[in-house]
Motif scaffolding. Structure first.
Motif, PDB file in Angstrom:
ATOM      1  N   PRO A 215       1.367  -0.999   0.075  1.00 35.02           N
ATOM      2  CA  PRO A 215       0.036  -0.088  -0.039  1.00 35.02           C
ATOM      3  C   PRO A 215       1.175   0.926  -0.330  1.00 35.02           C
ATOM      4  O   PRO A 215       0.312   2.119  -0.749  1.00 35.02           O
ATOM      5  CB  PRO A 215      -1.063  -0.303   0.852  1.00 35.02           C
ATOM      6  N   GLU A 216       2.008   1.649   0.924  1.00 36.59           N
ATOM      7  CA  GLU A 216       2.941   2.252   0.856  1.00 36.59           C
ATOM      8  C   GLU A 216       3.342   2.895  -0.713  1.00 36.59           C
ATOM      9  O   GLU A 216       3.373   3.971  -1.017  1.00 36.59           O
ATOM     10  CB  GLU A 216       3.854   2.147   1.528  1.00 36.59           C
TER      11      GLU A 216
ATOM     12  N   SER B 114     -10.497  -5.428  -7.335  1.00 30.51           N
ATOM     13  CA  SER B 114     -10.255  -4.304  -6.227  1.00 30.51           C
ATOM     14  C   SER B 114      -9.660  -3.264  -6.908  1.00 30.51           C
ATOM     15  O   SER B 114      -8.691  -3.157  -7.081  1.00 30.51           O
ATOM     16  CB  SER B 114     -10.206  -4.695  -4.591  1.00 30.51           C
ATOM     17  N   ALA B 115     -10.420  -2.272  -6.883  1.00 34.48           N
ATOM     18  CA  ALA B 115     -10.289  -0.880  -7.061  1.00 34.48           C
ATOM     19  C   ALA B 115     -10.058   0.414  -6.379  1.00 34.48           C
ATOM     20  O   ALA B 115     -11.368   0.414  -5.473  1.00 34.48           O
ATOM     21  CB  ALA B 115     -10.146  -0.565  -9.076  1.00 34.48           C
ATOM     22  N   SER B 116      -9.258   1.532  -6.258  1.00 28.17           N
ATOM     23  CA  SER B 116      -9.608   2.236  -5.285  1.00 28.17           C
ATOM     24  C   SER B 116      -8.237   3.528  -6.381  1.00 28.17           C
ATOM     25  O   SER B 116      -7.501   3.189  -6.214  1.00 28.17           O
ATOM     26  CB  SER B 116      -8.121   2.644  -3.948  1.00 28.17           C
ATOM     27  N   GLY B 117      -8.698   4.430  -5.906  1.00 28.43           N
ATOM     28  CA  GLY B 117      -7.462   5.914  -5.595  1.00 28.43           C
ATOM     29  C   GLY B 117      -8.570   6.532  -7.148  1.00 28.43           C
ATOM     30  O   GLY B 117     -10.076   6.722  -6.518  1.00 28.43           O
ATOM     31  N   SER B 118      -7.573   8.131  -7.797  1.00 29.56           N
ATOM     32  CA  SER B 118      -8.914   9.240  -7.838  1.00 29.56           C
ATOM     33  C   SER B 118      -9.278   8.211  -9.455  1.00 29.56           C
ATOM     34  O   SER B 118     -10.121   9.160  -9.962  1.00 29.56           O
ATOM     35  CB  SER B 118      -7.498   9.724  -8.425  1.00 29.56           C
TER      36      SER B 118
ATOM     37  N   VAL C 101      -5.267   4.325 -10.513  1.00 31.42           N
ATOM     38  CA  VAL C 101      -5.910   3.147  -9.476  1.00 31.42           C
ATOM     39  C   VAL C 101      -5.061   1.973  -9.527  1.00 31.42           C
ATOM     40  O   VAL C 101      -4.122   1.594 -10.162  1.00 31.42           O
ATOM     41  CB  VAL C 101      -7.062   2.929 -11.409  1.00 31.42           C
ATOM     42  N   ASP C 102      -5.079   2.448  -8.641  1.00 34.72           N
ATOM     43  CA  ASP C 102      -5.150   0.938  -7.458  1.00 34.72           C
ATOM     44  C   ASP C 102      -5.309  -0.109  -7.729  1.00 34.72           C
ATOM     45  O   ASP C 102      -6.507  -0.123  -6.971  1.00 34.72           O
ATOM     46  CB  ASP C 102      -4.673   0.833  -5.866  1.00 34.72           C
ATOM     47  N   ALA C 103      -5.306  -1.698  -8.872  1.00 33.12           N
ATOM     48  CA  ALA C 103      -6.025  -2.459  -8.900  1.00 33.12           C
ATOM     49  C   ALA C 103      -5.237  -3.430  -7.970  1.00 33.12           C
ATOM     50  O   ALA C 103      -4.428  -3.924  -8.746  1.00 33.12           O
ATOM     51  CB  ALA C 103      -6.221  -2.457 -10.133  1.00 33.12           C
ATOM     52  N   ALA C 104      -6.120  -4.571  -7.174  1.00 36.06           N
ATOM     53  CA  ALA C 104      -5.691  -5.799  -7.281  1.00 36.06           C
ATOM     54  C   ALA C 104      -6.183  -7.003  -7.873  1.00 36.06           C
ATOM     55  O   ALA C 104      -7.655  -6.076  -8.057  1.00 36.06           O
ATOM     56  CB  ALA C 104      -5.871  -5.941  -5.497  1.00 36.06           C
TER      57      ALA C 104
ATOM     58  N   LEU D 221      -6.196  -4.753   0.538  1.00 34.93           N
ATOM     59  CA  LEU D 221      -7.124  -5.810   0.576  1.00 34.93           C
ATOM     60  C   LEU D 221      -6.219  -7.346  -0.042  1.00 34.93           C
ATOM     61  O   LEU D 221      -6.487  -8.070   0.532  1.00 34.93           O
ATOM     62  CB  LEU D 221      -8.557  -5.932   0.150  1.00 34.93           C
ATOM     63  N   LYS D 222      -5.877  -6.758  -1.081  1.00 35.63           N
ATOM     64  CA  LYS D 222      -4.816  -8.298  -1.849  1.00 35.63           C
ATOM     65  C   LYS D 222      -4.195  -8.686  -0.950  1.00 35.63           C
ATOM     66  O   LYS D 222      -3.959  -9.568  -0.300  1.00 35.63           O
ATOM     67  CB  LYS D 222      -4.654  -7.664  -2.939  1.00 35.63           C
ATOM     68  N   LEU D 223      -3.340  -8.061  -0.250  1.00 30.85           N
ATOM     69  CA  LEU D 223      -2.539  -8.720   1.241  1.00 30.85           C
ATOM     70  C   LEU D 223      -3.018  -9.084   1.655  1.00 30.85           C
ATOM     71  O   LEU D 223      -2.158  -9.725   2.627  1.00 30.85           O
ATOM     72  CB  LEU D 223      -1.043  -7.549   1.147  1.00 30.85           C
ATOM     73  N   ILE D 224      -3.787  -8.696   2.519  1.00 34.54           N
ATOM     74  CA  ILE D 224      -4.232  -9.525   3.489  1.00 34.54           C
ATOM     75  C   ILE D 224      -4.934 -10.807   3.508  1.00 34.54           C
ATOM     76  O   ILE D 224      -4.986 -11.846   4.098  1.00 34.54           O
ATOM     77  CB  ILE D 224      -5.004  -8.825   4.058  1.00 34.54           C
ATOM     78  N   ARG D 225      -5.651 -11.019   2.338  1.00 34.04           N
ATOM     79  CA  ARG D 225      -6.356 -11.875   1.744  1.00 34.04           C
ATOM     80  C   ARG D 225      -5.307 -13.084   1.284  1.00 34.04           C
ATOM     81  O   ARG D 225      -5.373 -14.142   1.679  1.00 34.04           O
ATOM     82  CB  ARG D 225      -7.418 -11.533   0.264  1.00 34.04           C
TER      83      ARG D 225
END
Length: 297
Positions: A102-103, A138-142, A120-123, A171-175
């Protein structure tokens, strides 16, 4: 809409192949290994199959495309994003599908958005050879909203997590903690079962227990029950560890599980709940976090 890839390995190839069948008839891509004799033929063969036009540089891909999917190794993610600083443009959607932390995703977002583009951060939460472009993402970001609006029409399965870069990768790494961890546990369990010739009975017993209720209910029962009986179960697991070691079987997963139970035992759940079991796993996690806060004060 022009779609491009920076990095054209298996992930990009499978995604392009699926999208090609959905009606996108031309893609653009650049791969740093294109001139490497060990990989060149494979890259060109895949590009031909998926109707991908290979360009001479990643900057060229960004110049001709409105959506660019960066599918590079996790340890190259930030370096690649920084190297393209001069080519980001307004309304470009830069999608990072690497398995970076994430960092790192936050740092990449800062580089991309600092030049006016969307990030887009796409996992990707499944195997590309199986799902291709329909792999759950799963996607996050502007740029998550724009990415979803454009690509769901081509069959992509994208769920927005938040506007914050890094959330999807988290989410991906936690999964992965569960998915990779449970695979390691299965190997240790099966080694022991095979060693003692009870694999059929052991598998059947676990199957019956784990499939009796939903995953969520089973998870809640195991966490709350283990917290209540942590001290006893840590001792019992010690017997399993001893058996594995006597049989010359790697007991690393069981040893780690024993340490986790010993940590739960420090919560004094039997005393706090007067011998009753907590209702939810959230209660256990709250107590663990309280313990961390006290420790850091």
């Amino acid at each position: 809409m022009e779609l491009g890839f920076v990095g054209f390995g298996e992930a990009a190839f499978e995604m392009a192949s699926g999208l090609n069948r959905e009606g996108i008839d031309r893609f653009y891509a650049y791969d740093a290994l294109l001139d490497n004799p060990n990989f060149s033929d494979r890259i060109r063969e895949r590009a031909s199959k998926a109707n991908v036009l290979l360009l001479e540089s990643a900057d060229e891909v960004l110049k001709v495309c409105s959506i660019v999917i960066a599918a590079v190794p996790a340890d190259k993610t930030l370096e690649v994003a920084q190297s393209l600083a001069a080519s980001y443009k307004k309304d470009l959607v830069y999608v990072d599908v690497s398995a970076s932390t994430p960092e790192i995703k936050k740092q990449v977002a800062s580089v991309v958005e600092g030049r006016g583009a969307l990030f887009v951060d796409a996992a990707m939460l499944g195997p590309l050879p199986v799902y291709q472009h329909r792999v759950p993402i799963s996607a996050s970001g502007s740029g998550a909203g724009s990415f979803i609006k454009t690509m769901t029409g081509y069959g992509m399965q994208i769920t927005k997590i938040s506007d914050h870069p890094g959330d999807a990768s988290a989410l991906k790494l936690i999964r992965s903690i569960y998915m990779k961890g449970i695979a390691g546990l299965m190997v240790e369990f099966l080694e022991a079962a095979k060693k003692y010739g009870v694999e059929e009975a052991a598998i059947s017993s676990i199957d019956e227990t784990m499939n009796a209720k939903t995953f969520v209910k089973t998870m809640n029962r195991l966490v709350t029950g283990s917290a209540l009986h942590a001290k006893r179960r840590a001792v019992e697991l010690g017997g399993s560890i001893e058996m594995l070691q006597e049989s010359d079987i790697d007991a690393s997963i069981s040893i780690a599980a024993q340490k986790k139970l010993e940590r739960l035992a420090q919560l004094d759940i039997p005393e706090k709940y007067k011998g009753s079991k907590p209702d939810t796993w959230e209660e256990i996690l709250d107590l663990l976090m309280e313990g961390k806060e006290v420790h850091h004060r």
